[in-house]
Design a protein around this motif. Sequence first.
Motif, PDB file in Angstrom:
ATOM      1  N   ALA A   3       2.361   3.578 -13.040  1.00  0.00           N
ATOM      2  CA  ALA A   3       1.571   4.671 -12.452  1.00  0.00           C
ATOM      3  C   ALA A   3       0.353   4.084 -11.737  1.00  0.00           C
ATOM      4  N   GLU A   4      -0.147   2.948 -12.261  1.00  0.00           N
ATOM      5  CA  GLU A   4      -1.315   2.298 -11.652  1.00  0.00           C
ATOM      6  C   GLU A   4      -0.933   1.661 -10.300  1.00  0.00           C
ATOM      7  N   ASP A   5       0.267   1.047 -10.266  1.00  0.00           N
ATOM      8  CA  ASP A   5       0.705   0.363  -9.041  1.00  0.00           C
ATOM      9  C   ASP A   5       1.205   1.331  -7.973  1.00  0.00           C
ATOM     10  N   ALA A   6       1.710   2.500  -8.401  1.00  0.00           N
ATOM     11  CA  ALA A   6       2.370   3.402  -7.445  1.00  0.00           C
ATOM     12  C   ALA A   6       1.488   3.715  -6.235  1.00  0.00           C
ATOM     13  N   PRO A   7       0.190   4.109  -6.429  1.00  0.00           N
ATOM     14  CA  PRO A   7      -0.612   4.409  -5.236  1.00  0.00           C
ATOM     15  C   PRO A   7      -0.882   3.172  -4.372  1.00  0.00           C
ATOM     16  N   ARG A   8      -0.995   1.985  -5.002  1.00  0.00           N
ATOM     17  CA  ARG A   8      -1.225   0.756  -4.212  1.00  0.00           C
ATOM     18  C   ARG A   8       0.022   0.395  -3.422  1.00  0.00           C
ATOM     19  N   LEU A   9       1.174   0.646  -4.045  1.00  0.00           N
ATOM     20  CA  LEU A   9       2.431   0.253  -3.392  1.00  0.00           C
ATOM     21  C   LEU A   9       2.840   1.202  -2.274  1.00  0.00           C
ATOM     22  N   ARG A  10       2.384   2.478  -2.373  1.00  0.00           N
ATOM     23  CA  ARG A  10       2.900   3.484  -1.437  1.00  0.00           C
ATOM     24  C   ARG A  10       2.751   3.069   0.033  1.00  0.00           C
ATOM     25  N   PRO A  11       1.540   2.625   0.501  1.00  0.00           N
ATOM     26  CA  PRO A  11       1.449   2.243   1.922  1.00  0.00           C
ATOM     27  C   PRO A  11       2.314   1.026   2.257  1.00  0.00           C
ATOM     28  N   TYR A  12       2.508   0.126   1.261  1.00  0.00           N
ATOM     29  CA  TYR A  12       3.375  -1.045   1.503  1.00  0.00           C
ATOM     30  C   TYR A  12       4.829  -0.617   1.677  1.00  0.00           C
ATOM     31  N   MET A  13       5.206   0.400   0.909  1.00  0.00           N
ATOM     32  CA  MET A  13       6.604   0.854   1.015  1.00  0.00           C
ATOM     33  C   MET A  13       6.811   1.470   2.398  1.00  0.00           C
ATOM     34  N   ALA A  14       5.779   2.194   2.894  1.00  0.00           N
ATOM     35  CA  ALA A  14       5.900   2.789   4.239  1.00  0.00           C
ATOM     36  C   ALA A  14       6.018   1.668   5.271  1.00  0.00           C
ATOM     37  N   LEU A  15       5.162   0.632   5.120  1.00  0.00           N
ATOM     38  CA  LEU A  15       5.217  -0.509   6.045  1.00  0.00           C
ATOM     39  C   LEU A  15       6.585  -1.188   5.955  1.00  0.00           C
ATOM     40  N   GLN A  30       7.863  10.746 -17.948  1.00  0.00           N
ATOM     41  CA  GLN A  30       8.436   9.768 -17.008  1.00  0.00           C
ATOM     42  C   GLN A  30       8.961  10.466 -15.753  1.00  0.00           C
ATOM     43  N   MET A  31       9.684  11.586 -15.954  1.00  0.00           N
ATOM     44  CA  MET A  31      10.271  12.274 -14.797  1.00  0.00           C
ATOM     45  C   MET A  31       9.165  12.889 -13.930  1.00  0.00           C
ATOM     46  N   SER A  32       8.143  13.470 -14.572  1.00  0.00           N
ATOM     47  CA  SER A  32       7.044  14.072 -13.793  1.00  0.00           C
ATOM     48  C   SER A  32       6.329  12.994 -13.000  1.00  0.00           C
ATOM     49  N   ASP A  33       6.039  11.857 -13.647  1.00  0.00           N
ATOM     50  CA  ASP A  33       5.360  10.762 -12.937  1.00  0.00           C
ATOM     51  C   ASP A  33       6.164  10.346 -11.719  1.00  0.00           C
ATOM     52  N   PHE A  34       7.470  10.219 -11.914  1.00  0.00           N
ATOM     53  CA  PHE A  34       8.302   9.775 -10.795  1.00  0.00           C
ATOM     54  C   PHE A  34       8.292  10.814  -9.671  1.00  0.00           C
ATOM     55  N   LEU A  35       8.498  12.079 -10.028  1.00  0.00           N
ATOM     56  CA  LEU A  35       8.606  13.098  -8.981  1.00  0.00           C
ATOM     57  C   LEU A  35       7.271  13.345  -8.285  1.00  0.00           C
ATOM     58  N   LEU A  36       6.165  13.144  -9.017  1.00  0.00           N
ATOM     59  CA  LEU A  36       4.858  13.441  -8.417  1.00  0.00           C
ATOM     60  C   LEU A  36       4.181  12.226  -7.797  1.00  0.00           C
ATOM     61  N   THR A  37       4.407  11.024  -8.400  1.00  0.00           N
ATOM     62  CA  THR A  37       3.651   9.854  -7.897  1.00  0.00           C
ATOM     63  C   THR A  37       4.544   8.701  -7.456  1.00  0.00           C
ATOM     64  N   GLY A  38       5.809   8.753  -7.794  1.00  0.00           N
ATOM     65  CA  GLY A  38       6.693   7.627  -7.444  1.00  0.00           C
ATOM     66  C   GLY A  38       6.700   6.537  -8.508  1.00  0.00           C
ATOM     67  N   ALA A  39       5.939   6.723  -9.610  1.00  0.00           N
ATOM     68  CA  ALA A  39       5.946   5.706 -10.681  1.00  0.00           C
ATOM     69  C   ALA A  39       7.327   5.700 -11.354  1.00  0.00           C
ATOM     70  N   VAL A  40       7.820   4.510 -11.638  1.00  0.00           N
ATOM     71  CA  VAL A  40       9.161   4.389 -12.231  1.00  0.00           C
ATOM     72  C   VAL A  40       9.067   3.604 -13.535  1.00  0.00           C
ATOM     73  N   VAL A  41       9.456   4.238 -14.637  1.00  0.00           N
ATOM     74  CA  VAL A  41       9.438   3.565 -15.942  1.00  0.00           C
ATOM     75  C   VAL A  41      10.805   3.771 -16.597  1.00  0.00           C
ATOM     76  N   ASN A  42      11.297   2.713 -17.233  1.00  0.00           N
ATOM     77  CA  ASN A  42      12.558   2.790 -17.989  1.00  0.00           C
ATOM     78  C   ASN A  42      13.742   3.256 -17.153  1.00  0.00           C
ATOM     79  N   ALA A  43      13.762   2.861 -15.872  1.00  0.00           N
ATOM     80  CA  ALA A  43      14.915   3.227 -15.043  1.00  0.00           C
ATOM     81  C   ALA A  43      16.004   2.187 -15.243  1.00  0.00           C
ATOM     82  N   LEU A  44      17.254   2.632 -15.211  1.00  0.00           N
ATOM     83  CA  LEU A  44      18.372   1.704 -15.406  1.00  0.00           C
ATOM     84  C   LEU A  44      18.910   1.209 -14.081  1.00  0.00           C
ATOM     85  N   ASN A  45      18.493   1.836 -12.971  1.00  0.00           N
ATOM     86  CA  ASN A  45      19.038   1.414 -11.684  1.00  0.00           C
ATOM     87  C   ASN A  45      17.950   1.210 -10.642  1.00  0.00           C
ATOM     88  N   MET A  46      16.736   0.923 -11.103  1.00  0.00           N
ATOM     89  CA  MET A  46      15.652   0.673 -10.158  1.00  0.00           C
ATOM     90  C   MET A  46      14.536  -0.118 -10.848  1.00  0.00           C
TER      91      MET A  46
END
Length: 526
Positions: free
Chosen positions: A318-330, A297-313
């Motif tokens: 992991a599948e959505d992270a690359p699709r979401l990345r340009p939207y987050m920039a926008l 989970q921590m590696s995924d988050f630090l490397l791809t931005g994927a967030v699983v089992n977070a208590l404050n987010m």
Amino acid sequence: MPKVLISDKMDPRAAAVFKERGLEVHEKPGLSKEELIAIIGDYDGLAIRSATKVGRDILNAATNLKVVGRAGIGVDNVDIPAASAKGVVVMNTPFGNSITTAEHAIALMFALARDIPEADRSTQAGKWEKNRFMGVEVTGKTLGLVGAGNIGSIVAERAIGLRMKVIAYDPFLSAERARDLGVEKVTLEELLPRADFITLHTPLTDQTRNILSRENLAKTKKGVRIINCARGGLIDEAALKDALDSGHVAGAALDVFVEEPAKESPLFGTPGFISTPHLGASTSEAQVNVAIQVAEQMSDFLLTGAVVNALNMPSVSAEDAPRLRPYMALAEKLGSLVGQLAHGGLTKINIEAEGAAAELNQKPITGAVLAGLMRVYSDTVNMVNAPFLAKERGLDVREVRHDREGDYHTLVRVSVATEDGERSVAGTLFGDQNPRLVELFGIKVEADLAGPMLYVVNEDAPGFIGRIGTALGDAGVNIGTFHLGRRAAGGEAVLLLSVDTPVPQTTLDQLAKLPGVKRVKALQFD
Ligand SMILES: NC(=O)c1ccc[n+]([C@@H]2O[C@H](COP(=O)([O-])OP(=O)(O)OC[C@H]3O[C@@H](n4cnc5c(N)ncnc54)[C@H](O)[C@@H]3O)[C@@H](O)[C@H]2O)c1
Ligand SMILES: O=C(O)[C@H](O)COP(=O)(O)O
């Protein structure tokens, strides 16, 4: 390369996963608080169990920290509000040790029913006291479950398999779930006098602290046996000692204590009392599970931005992270634009997703808009702490999805209520990757929001553009791109220029004095 510190004793497979994923990992279990404070600034991730206390002091020193990963369930050793305020994601592994902990509760129930620890001590002392130990069967007895979440449910299934009658008190347990589990849903008042065994499986909260208080212990059935494999603090330990001494409680088994490590306690040595040193999760199976899971989970988050089992987010797969990345920039750029152009006093913000954007998880997009918006006020804001800060400031945040497509196949619109009325900006992704502003306060423009920019609102009139160009040229400011939009010929017009260097204040003042100019503002984007 992100750096991770493992600060508690953890199965070596955690370090192996971090290394396989290309992260730098250091294992330093048993650091003192001062030692941790001295080195935490070097790390992007901190992997812990229950021994490391991640309080405000540690978080203040953790200048690079992005994620705390708990290899286990309970996160009461992490100051989550402080982590959220610092923009640090806190994640746990909510299922990896549930079976193991449920099995420990069942083991302690049998240990109590047959007084196994004391019988063992006596036998190994050569006493052979066959007549001293008279146990009870669990078959046909009533087990009172306080908390029927992941672990409580597994305990219930096992207890039903042992032919026990299970009654459960959990305000969040639905009648349907209780039926599926085969348990009787009861109130705490009903559970206390009926249960032959009581087992606790709730987190420690303001509502559950001392749930077995002196008063509640007095309401239990005489001869009850009590098990706590959840958290210290759920039982009043002094009252439990008195209840054991008086014989009202026949036995109690604690895996967890108010103060840990529990090196001394008035309960120690009390007849009918047995204890283990917070071993609920300590099986090789569970420790491998949680170690691998937290490292992934921590590696995924630090490397791809994927967030699983977070208590404050909110989660981002992991599948959505690359699709979401340009939207987050926008989204961040639109939030930043609104934040920079607002005159202050924002009370409401609407974030709308249209077309392809509406198919995505909207929470991360909202987080990114708010981060862009609030970074105007503080550069420590990120997607994690922005929603908390927005709430703190009383900003009313709304999310709207429109499945229909408008002029663009995908669109994010941010509208705010300002002192000047409702204002909205909208952007799309060109080629599904490149963020573009397409609408500014109701005027169609097309601009890349990047680097230093200049925003001018004026009355549309001949010769105006020339005067702007001359003023910037005189100040030695080179124009990169030039975007112009207007409501109607001769009406209000908006100029958005990208410039190679920030426009000096003297030039901004000069531009503000040009005839027809209503507003001039220097903008900056990452
Ligand atoms: N001893 C150990 O080593 C060990 C290992 C794992 C988990 N735990 C602890 O066990 C506990 C339970 O873990 P879980 O995974 O089942 O958690 P969970 O969140 O799945 O379940 C907790 C349940 O408690 C219920 N609850 C909340 N407030 C309540 C209240 N006031 N009264 C009654 N019920 C209430 C919730 O509705 C929920 O169903 C946690 O405290 C966790 O930290 C201890
Ligand atoms: O909440 C948990 O997961 C348990 O309390 C386990 O704690 P531990 O990782 O320190 O054994």
